[in-house]
Design a protein around this motif. Structure first.
Motif, short mmCIF file in Angstrom:
data_model
loop_
_atom_site.label_atom_id
_atom_site.label_comp_id
_atom_site.label_asym_id
_atom_site.label_seq_id
_atom_site.Cartn_x
_atom_site.Cartn_y
_atom_site.Cartn_z
N GLN A 1 0.83 -1.19 0.00
CA GLN A 1 0.00 0.00 0.00
C GLN A 1 0.88 1.25 0.00
O GLN A 1 1.94 1.27 0.62
CB GLN A 1 -0.90 0.04 1.25
N VAL A 2 0.41 2.26 -0.72
CA VAL A 2 1.04 3.58 -0.67
C VAL A 2 -0.05 4.60 -0.38
O VAL A 2 -1.22 4.38 -0.68
CB VAL A 2 1.78 3.93 -1.98
N VAL A 3 0.34 5.71 0.21
CA VAL A 3 -0.61 6.74 0.63
C VAL A 3 -0.35 8.03 -0.13
O VAL A 3 0.80 8.48 -0.24
CB VAL A 3 -0.51 7.01 2.15
N MET A 4 -1.43 8.62 -0.67
CA MET A 4 -1.35 9.95 -1.27
C MET A 4 -1.84 10.97 -0.26
O MET A 4 -2.89 10.79 0.36
CB MET A 4 -2.22 10.02 -2.51
N ASP A 5 -1.09 12.03 -0.08
CA ASP A 5 -1.48 13.12 0.83
C ASP A 5 -1.04 14.43 0.20
O ASP A 5 0.15 14.71 0.10
CB ASP A 5 -0.82 12.93 2.20
N SER A 6 -2.03 15.20 -0.29
CA SER A 6 -1.76 16.49 -0.93
C SER A 6 -0.74 16.37 -2.06
O SER A 6 0.16 17.19 -2.20
CB SER A 6 -1.27 17.51 0.10
N GLY A 7 -0.91 15.31 -2.86
CA GLY A 7 -0.05 15.12 -4.03
C GLY A 7 1.27 14.47 -3.74
O GLY A 7 2.08 14.26 -4.66
N VAL A 8 1.53 14.11 -2.49
CA VAL A 8 2.78 13.45 -2.10
C VAL A 8 2.51 11.98 -1.86
O VAL A 8 1.57 11.62 -1.15
CB VAL A 8 3.38 14.09 -0.83
#
Length: 236
Positions: free
Chosen positions: A216-223
């Motif tokens: 899994q990877v997380v996107m947060d405000s484009g990061v």
């Protein structure tokens, strides 16, 4: 940059920005990501974090503002729409959150379409089998307007399976389905991932679906950041 023998997808310093009148909105910050053949990957994060934007670029549906995107050694960031369309036809399946079915075609005609465009044999029989797998064999002759939202999503999923893609991208594949149907569709996705070796990249708010992926990877405000432990429900 070349893909290694195990990688099917690789991005390097990928960014996406849009111009809004007198300012630039940065949708994606520099992103680096490698997905190996046969892997299952979940992209999670809050609404508006850039998940769907990233998925569209990875699948060759959109172009980055800068950076490199390689899919099966094809440099998508250098390709025009016609070239990217050819790569998608040969290698990619995509399950859209909005279904994007053709209203003038029946359910089975929508499912058959990718195979017919590629002049594949036995399109009808394969489409019948896929519709049965998603529980819609008795709705094959119905048009999208005659189907519920959940039924339309299942048609869209069957259509994505039609071409036996090397990599399947899914944008909230269970988001419009009831719990029981969602579990069934999730089983189909991972069955395809396991038995056919199809790489699976999905965007989801469903923590149980995300947890079934190998990574899994997380996107947060484009990061984009890698998940090192369990994802909290509040992040999904």
């Amino acid at each position: 940059m070349a893909l290694n023998s195990e990688a099917i997808l690789k991005v390097h310093n990928l960014t996406k920005s849009v111009q809004l009148e007198d300012k630039t909105l940065k949708l994606l910050q520099p992103i680096n990501l490698t997905v190996n053949s046969g892997e299952s990957l979940a992209i999670v994060g809050s609404s508006g974090s850039g998940k769907t934007t990233l998925l569209s670029i990875l699948a060759g549906l959109d172009l980055p503002t800068s950076g490199e995107v390689y899919l099966k050694s094809h440099a998508l960031h250098q390709f025009n729409e016609e070239q990217r369309s050819k790569v998608r036809a040969d290698h990619v399946g995509f399950i859209f959150q909005q279904f994007l079915l053709i209203n003038s075609l029946t359910a089975i005609e929508n499912v058959m379409l990718p195979a017919e465009l590629a002049n594949q044999a036995n399109a009808l029989e394969k489409a019948k089998t896929l519709l049965a797998q998603v529980g819609l064999d008795k709705r094959a002759d119905h048009y999208p307007s005659q189907l519920s939202g959940g039924e339309q999503q299942r048609v869209a999923i069957a259509r994505a399976f039609m071409a036996s893609p090397d990599i399947l991208f899914a944008d909230e594949p269970t988001g419009n389905l009831d719990t029981a149907t969602g579990l069934h569709i999730a089983d189909l996705l991972f069955e395809m991932n396991k038995e056919l070796g199809t790489t699976l990249v999905l965007v989801t708010h469903d923590e149980k679906l995300a947890a079934r992926c190998q990574r899994q990877v997380v996107m947060d405000s484009g990061v984009l950041s890698e998940v090192l432990g369990d994802v909290q429900a509040s992040d999904l």
